[in-house]
Design a protein around this motif. Structure first.
Motif, PDB file in Angstrom:
ATOM      1  N   LEU A  53       0.841  -1.210   0.000  1.00 45.17           N
ATOM      2  CA  LEU A  53       0.000   0.000   0.000  1.00 45.17           C
ATOM      3  C   LEU A  53       0.872   1.255   0.000  1.00 45.17           C
ATOM      4  O   LEU A  53       0.586   2.234  -0.689  1.00 45.17           O
ATOM      5  N   HIS A  54       1.947   1.212   0.785  1.00 45.04           N
ATOM      6  CA  HIS A  54       2.850   2.367   0.841  1.00 45.04           C
ATOM      7  C   HIS A  54       3.501   2.616  -0.518  1.00 45.04           C
ATOM      8  O   HIS A  54       3.532   3.756  -0.999  1.00 45.04           O
ATOM      9  N   GLU A  55       3.984   1.542  -1.132  1.00 45.88           N
ATOM     10  CA  GLU A  55       4.625   1.682  -2.460  1.00 45.88           C
ATOM     11  C   GLU A  55       3.650   2.279  -3.473  1.00 45.88           C
ATOM     12  O   GLU A  55       4.054   2.993  -4.387  1.00 45.88           O
ATOM     13  N   ALA A  56       2.354   2.001  -3.292  1.00 46.44           N
ATOM     14  CA  ALA A  56       1.346   2.497  -4.250  1.00 46.44           C
ATOM     15  C   ALA A  56       0.820   3.878  -3.852  1.00 46.44           C
ATOM     16  O   ALA A  56      -0.096   4.395  -4.500  1.00 46.44           O
ATOM     17  N   GLY A  57       1.339   4.458  -2.779  1.00 42.80           N
ATOM     18  CA  GLY A  57       0.995   5.842  -2.443  1.00 42.80           C
ATOM     19  C   GLY A  57      -0.178   6.015  -1.491  1.00 42.80           C
ATOM     20  O   GLY A  57      -0.711   7.120  -1.358  1.00 42.80           O
ATOM     21  N   ALA A  58      -0.576   4.938  -0.793  1.00 39.58           N
ATOM     22  CA  ALA A  58      -1.659   5.086   0.197  1.00 39.58           C
ATOM     23  C   ALA A  58      -1.084   5.654   1.497  1.00 39.58           C
ATOM     24  O   ALA A  58       0.114   5.519   1.776  1.00 39.58           O
ATOM     25  N   GLU A  59      -1.958   6.297   2.288  1.00 33.50           N
ATOM     26  CA  GLU A  59      -1.554   6.800   3.608  1.00 33.50           C
ATOM     27  C   GLU A  59      -1.987   5.767   4.646  1.00 33.50           C
ATOM     28  O   GLU A  59      -3.162   5.361   4.662  1.00 33.50           O
ATOM     29  N   LEU A  60      -1.055   5.365   5.505  1.00 35.78           N
ATOM     30  CA  LEU A  60      -1.328   4.222   6.388  1.00 35.78           C
ATOM     31  C   LEU A  60      -1.612   4.603   7.840  1.00 35.78           C
ATOM     32  O   LEU A  60      -0.953   5.489   8.404  1.00 35.78           O
ATOM     33  N   PHE A  61      -2.558   3.884   8.436  1.00 37.66           N
ATOM     34  CA  PHE A  61      -2.878   3.956   9.859  1.00 37.66           C
ATOM     35  C   PHE A  61      -2.835   2.508  10.347  1.00 37.66           C
ATOM     36  O   PHE A  61      -3.462   1.644   9.733  1.00 37.66           O
ATOM     37  N   VAL A  62      -2.083   2.241  11.398  1.00 39.07           N
ATOM     38  CA  VAL A  62      -1.911   0.844  11.802  1.00 39.07           C
ATOM     39  C   VAL A  62      -2.119   0.664  13.302  1.00 39.07           C
ATOM     40  O   VAL A  62      -1.920   1.599  14.091  1.00 39.07           O
ATOM     41  N   SER A  63      -2.514  -0.563  13.658  1.00 40.40           N
ATOM     42  CA  SER A  63      -2.532  -0.905  15.083  1.00 40.40           C
ATOM     43  C   SER A  63      -2.135  -2.361  15.230  1.00 40.40           C
ATOM     44  O   SER A  63      -2.317  -3.168  14.308  1.00 40.40           O
TER      45      SER A  63
END
Ligand code: NAD
Length: 349
Positions: free
Chosen positions: A193-203
């Motif tokens: 997802l990061h490589e494709a330009g999404a902004e990430l929120f994780v837990s």
């Protein structure tokens, strides 16, 4: 409650309880259906509150494997195993060899691999005593090895399909995606997802897993209790099941739910609850089939990594069809997927 009258029994062909006094192994193997081939599905090692919870989990998971394998077009029926972990007691090679002996005693009715709490290394010990195991170390460019990067790839492409269907988006670039659980699948999904330009929120409830992911990709950490309700476009559940319920669904802000966890819906009626809120749900066993596609390719042999990549790519097309059908008919996506899976199994019978 007994096995036959268990609310999740759903015509299972067999359920097997195993105990090995020497290693302390307690395990249950459930074989839901062998209509399309041997019952196949990974082994989950987990601390359950009691036997009843373990039975419920294995029954729900093995039926899900019947549906997953059927829709993915694999020569596998559905089965699953759970190992009842004893508190913090560590895993041991002896425990997995004992488990392998039990799997062997089923003479191929059940094929195992890794799931939550188990690794490729654990499966190597199982392989020492039985041939009915997959998800072993990869040899060259043949199919094999850890299934989770393939599960993550299928999920990533499934999220792309959902973004196209729900937002008319041509990619995930700029989308805000919340990933619940950054273990095997969640970690690889975050990278894609990061490589494709999404902004990430994780837990994650495991701090070490969180750190490994944050070392690899930029992401905002959200406390586990808040992740489901984060203000994002996409929610990608990659931890455990039973998270989409009559209580949680009304509070979800994401417009798409698409991730790797098995049994995300608490009940089939929760699929309708999501549809009523115009939340597009990618049926879990359709989107997360990448791992078992790799496991099947390894088990049956003669497949390369490229074959697996092509086959995992078909998950996206299956989801596109389900999303289009849901739009046309107004029916929830989980109902459409279940209908397809049941018709494939019935035809094989
Ligand atoms: P994993 O154990 O490696 O990762 C799960 C992660 O979720 C762990 O880091 C755990 O700490 C975290 N977690 C547990 N409860 C949480 C909570 N309440 N909030 C946040 N994080 C939490 O397992 P995995 O192999 O990555 O599998 C994840 C899910 O995907 C499971 O439901 C599994 O059945 C499903 N699945 C996995 C595969 C595969 O290839 N591994 C294939 C199909 C489906």
């Amino acid at each position: 409650m007994g096995v036959f009258d268990h609310v999740e029994f759903d015509n299972h062909e067999s359920v097997h309880y195993f105990h090995d006094a020497e290693t302390g192994l307690k395990a249950i193997v459930a074989v839901h259906s062998t209509a399309l081939g041997p019952g196949a599905g990974g082994t989950r090692r987990w601390v359950y509150n009691n036997d009843e919870d373990a039975l419920t989990d294995v029954l729900r998971l093995s039926r899900g494997m019947t549906y997953k394998n059927a829709v993915a077009g694999l020569k596998f029926g559905g089965g699953k195993a759970v190992i009842l972990a004893n508190g913090d007691a560590p895993k041991s090679p002896e425990l997995f060899r004992a488990f392998g002996q039990f799997v062997n005693s089923l003479s191929g009715r059940y094929i195992t691999a890794e799931d939550v709490g188990c690794s490729v290394d654990d499966m190597r010990y199982v392989r020492e005593v039985t041939e009915f195991v997959s998800g072993l170390p990869q040899s060259g460019t043949d199919a094999g090895g850890d299934p989770s990067p393939w599960t993550a790839l299928g999920c990533f492409q499934g999220i792309e399909a959902a973004a196209a269907a729900r937002f008319g988006a041509s990619s995930v670039k700029g989308l805000r995606v919340a990933v619940q659980g950054v273990g095997h699948v969640g970690y690889y999904l975050c990278k894609l997802l990061h490589e494709a330009g999404a902004e990430l929120f994780v837990s994650d409830v495991n701090k070490e897993h969180l750190k490994i992911t944050l070392d690899a990709v930029p992401a905002t950490v959200v406390p586990p209790k808040d992740l489901l309700f984060a203000d994002v476009d996409v929610l990608a559940p990659c931890a455990l099941g039973n998270i989409l319920t009559s209580t949680t669904i009304p509070k979800i802000k994401a417009k798409i739910i698409a991730g790797g966890a098995n049994n995300q819906l608490s009940t089939p009626a929760d699929g309708m609850r999501l549809a009523e809120r115009d939340i597009l749900y990618a049926p879990d066993y359709v989107i997360n089939a990448g791992g078992i596609i790799n496991v099947a390719a390894e088990y049956y042999g003669n497949s390369s990594e490229d074959d697996v990549r092509a086959d995992v790519g078909r998950i996206k097309d299956r989801l596109k069809n389900i999303f289009a059908q849901a739009k046309e008919t107004g029916r929830p996506t989980n109902e459409l997927a279940d209908e397809l899976a049941r018709s494939l199994v019935a035809a094989a019978r």
